[in-house]
Enzyme design. Structure first.
Site, short mmCIF file in Angstrom:
data_model
loop_
_atom_site.label_atom_id
_atom_site.label_comp_id
_atom_site.label_asym_id
_atom_site.label_seq_id
_atom_site.Cartn_x
_atom_site.Cartn_y
_atom_site.Cartn_z
CG ASP A 1 41.51 37.80 28.45
OD1 ASP A 1 42.28 36.89 28.78
OD2 ASP A 1 41.74 39.02 28.66
CG ASP B 1 44.43 38.44 34.44
OD1 ASP B 1 45.42 38.71 35.12
OD2 ASP B 1 43.71 37.46 34.67
CG ASP C 1 42.51 42.81 27.68
OD1 ASP C 1 43.34 43.52 28.25
OD2 ASP C 1 42.59 41.56 27.65
#
Length: 216
Positions: free
Chosen positions: A9, A11, A167
């Site tokens: 991922d 961001d 995240d």
């Protein structure tokens, strides 16, 4: 080697974008006389793309034309200020270099629009990533597995050899939908207790922790 392919991922995992995103959200809200959200609130709203971010940021019941105006002002501001403070998390580039040396294939999968993903990859990670995939026609945003599956196709990777690193609960759901293992990092846009409840395959408190998860 436990995983020969690792997809990241963007961001909250590779890049710390929170400060710049919060500044642009605040700009859009303030321009239309709406209450400015805190950094913690913006952090909680992230993970499903910028449209969802603004839908969450405006007050409940906001009229559609106001929402669209806030969104437009946010985007215009972010285009100019998206790199004011944004950069890789500490230790991330060192991890990517180590993985590259070990022969691990790597890529980015993000809910950002594909042109923005290509730009950020080019600025920060082009030396390490063999593929970068964002939202585009025919490639739906996470938690749909489209972008992960497209990255795996380009890398000729099988599910058993691929790890997705993210995240948030969106990233976990994406990995589940794609049928691959998931590692969740604890420095991004969600709190540790929330992430632990998901029961991901691996957790990382710092980038170096991902080495043992990947290499075994």
């Amino acid at each position: 080697m436990r995983f020969s392919t690792v997809l990241f991922d963007l961001d909250g995992t590779l890049l710390d974008t929170l400060t710049d995103l919060h500044a642009s959200v605040a700009h859009g809200l303030r321009n239309h006389g709406l209450a400015v959200r805190s950094v913690a609130e913006v952090r909680a709203f992230l993970g499903n793309g910028i449209r969802h971010l603004i839908e969450r940021a405006v007050p409940e019941g906001t009229e559609a034309h106001t929402l669209e105006a806030v969104f437009a002002d946010f985007r215009a501001h972010y285009l100019l200020h998206s790199l004011d403070t944004t950069g890789p998390y500490p230790g991330m580039l060192e991890l990517l270099e180590r993985l590259q040396t070990a022969g691990v294939r790597m890529g980015i999968v993000s809910n950002k629009l594909d042109p923005a993903v290509q730009d950020l990859n080019g600025r920060f990670f082009a030396d390490f990533m063999q593929v970068a995939v964002g939202e585009s026609p025919g490639v739906r945003r996470k938690p749909h597995p489209d972008a992960v599956l497209e990255a795996m196709r380009r890398l000729n990777a099988t599910p058993g050899e691929t790890l997705y690193v993210g995240d948030s609960e969106v990233d976990y759901a994406t990995a589940q939908a794609a049928g691959i293992a998931c590692a969740l990092v604890l420095w991004g846009f969600r709190d540790e207790p929330e992430l632990r409840e998901l029961g991901a395959d691996f957790y990382a408190a710092k980038p170096a922790d991902l080495w043992s998860a990947i290499v075994g």
